[in-house]
Design a protein around this motif. Sequence first.
Motif, PDB file in Angstrom:
ATOM      1  N   ASP A 142       5.395   0.672   0.387  1.00 11.06           N
ATOM      2  CA  ASP A 142       5.926   1.954  -0.098  1.00 11.06           C
ATOM      3  C   ASP A 142       6.151   1.990  -1.607  1.00 11.06           C
ATOM      4  N   ARG A 143       6.312   0.847  -2.223  1.00 14.33           N
ATOM      5  CA  ARG A 143       6.685   0.854  -3.640  1.00 14.33           C
ATOM      6  C   ARG A 143       5.598   1.517  -4.500  1.00 14.33           C
ATOM      7  N   LEU A 144       6.054   2.214  -5.542  1.00 15.09           N
ATOM      8  CA  LEU A 144       5.148   2.885  -6.475  1.00 15.09           C
ATOM      9  C   LEU A 144       5.277   2.241  -7.847  1.00 15.09           C
ATOM     10  N   MET A 195      12.161   2.941  -7.082  1.00 13.32           N
ATOM     11  CA  MET A 195      13.627   3.078  -7.012  1.00 13.32           C
ATOM     12  C   MET A 195      14.086   2.962  -5.575  1.00 13.32           C
ATOM     13  N   LEU A 196      13.307   2.300  -4.733  1.00 15.50           N
ATOM     14  CA  LEU A 196      13.619   2.297  -3.300  1.00 15.50           C
ATOM     15  C   LEU A 196      14.886   1.521  -2.962  1.00 15.50           C
ATOM     16  N   CYS A 197      15.168   0.466  -3.705  1.00 15.03           N
ATOM     17  CA  CYS A 197      16.368  -0.331  -3.397  1.00 15.03           C
ATOM     18  C   CYS A 197      17.398  -0.153  -4.514  1.00 15.03           C
ATOM     19  N   GLU A 198      18.650  -0.284  -4.158  1.00 16.01           N
ATOM     20  CA  GLU A 198      19.708  -0.225  -5.173  1.00 16.01           C
ATOM     21  C   GLU A 198      19.452  -1.277  -6.242  1.00 16.01           C
ATOM     22  N   GLU A 199      19.063  -2.476  -5.758  1.00 13.89           N
ATOM     23  CA  GLU A 199      18.747  -3.562  -6.690  1.00 13.89           C
ATOM     24  C   GLU A 199      17.460  -4.223  -6.232  1.00 13.89           C
ATOM     25  N   CYS A 200      16.514  -4.354  -7.134  1.00  7.51           N
ATOM     26  CA  CYS A 200      15.228  -4.969  -6.768  1.00  7.51           C
ATOM     27  C   CYS A 200      15.427  -6.462  -6.492  1.00  7.51           C
ATOM     28  N   THR A 201      14.667  -6.975  -5.540  1.00  3.97           N
ATOM     29  CA  THR A 201      14.784  -8.395  -5.192  1.00  3.97           C
ATOM     30  C   THR A 201      14.034  -9.300  -6.173  1.00  3.97           C
ATOM     31  N   ARG A 228      11.062  -5.720  -0.482  1.00  6.21           N
ATOM     32  CA  ARG A 228      11.496  -5.214   0.828  1.00  6.21           C
ATOM     33  C   ARG A 228      10.530  -4.165   1.400  1.00  6.21           C
ATOM     34  N   HIS A 229       9.825  -3.462   0.524  1.00  5.41           N
ATOM     35  CA  HIS A 229       8.944  -2.374   1.001  1.00  5.41           C
ATOM     36  C   HIS A 229       7.607  -2.412   0.259  1.00  5.41           C
ATOM     37  N   PRO A 230       6.841  -3.483   0.449  1.00  7.53           N
ATOM     38  CA  PRO A 230       5.604  -3.622  -0.338  1.00  7.53           C
ATOM     39  C   PRO A 230       4.613  -2.478  -0.126  1.00  7.53           C
TER      40      PRO A 230
HETATM   41  S1  SF4 Z   1       9.792  -3.283  -5.827  1.00  6.38           S
HETATM   42 FE1  SF4 Z   1      10.290  -3.772  -3.678  1.00  6.38          FE
HETATM   43  S2  SF4 Z   1      12.244  -4.886  -3.714  1.00  6.38           S
HETATM   44 FE2  SF4 Z   1      11.954  -3.919  -5.724  1.00  6.38          FE
HETATM   45  S3  SF4 Z   1      13.086  -1.951  -5.596  1.00  6.38           S
HETATM   46 FE3  SF4 Z   1      10.944  -1.560  -5.020  1.00  6.38          FE
HETATM   47  S4  SF4 Z   1      10.871  -1.784  -2.786  1.00  6.38           S
HETATM   48 FE4  SF4 Z   1      12.788  -2.719  -3.477  1.00  6.38          FE
END
Ligand code: SF4
Length: 182
Positions: free
Chosen positions: A142-144, A125-131, A138-140
Amino acid sequence: MNGEKDYKGIIEGFIYDYPVCEFYYLEPRNLIFSDKVRYICEHECPHYGQSWACPPAIDAIDHCIEECGAFEHAFLFTSVAEVPDCLNFSACLEARRDHERMTLELRGRFQEHFGKVLALSTGCMLCEECTYPGAPCRHPEDRLSTIESHGILIMETASLLGVTVDCGNNMVTYISLIFFNA
Ligand code: SF4
């Protein structure tokens, strides 16, 4: 035996600083894995094909299951929050966001003490909208990914272990797992 005492002592040295409801010391073999979970992801989950942290963007299911099994330990923890309406997806978003933030912080604490870890949670849930899929994540680092994306039948596992998942009306329970070696 000392090793076991040591790692539990380390974890219990910081875990109470966080709003964790329950926690369990497990090994990967205590979790119920099934490669069929990907079928459920594909056909029933709203996150499927919507995020870099979920299938089909992540590794094949066999690889994900192997990745979990390569660790000695799995630390399962829950958080519980009261929401206005537990059946309303958006009403639960903020509570889920808090759980994700805590999981990221705890992943950092485990990394400090145990080196390489694998944290799985309710999904990125790191970004408001996933790319996904048009631009890179954007955060490879950190993402879970979700627990289910790694082939774990988490509700069946929780029931087997006696994890409290039903805390009453308009209470939501979220679960995360951190795999580590000690
Ligand atoms: S997967 Fe990557 S781009 Fe998508 S919401 Fe998470 S950090 Fe953001």
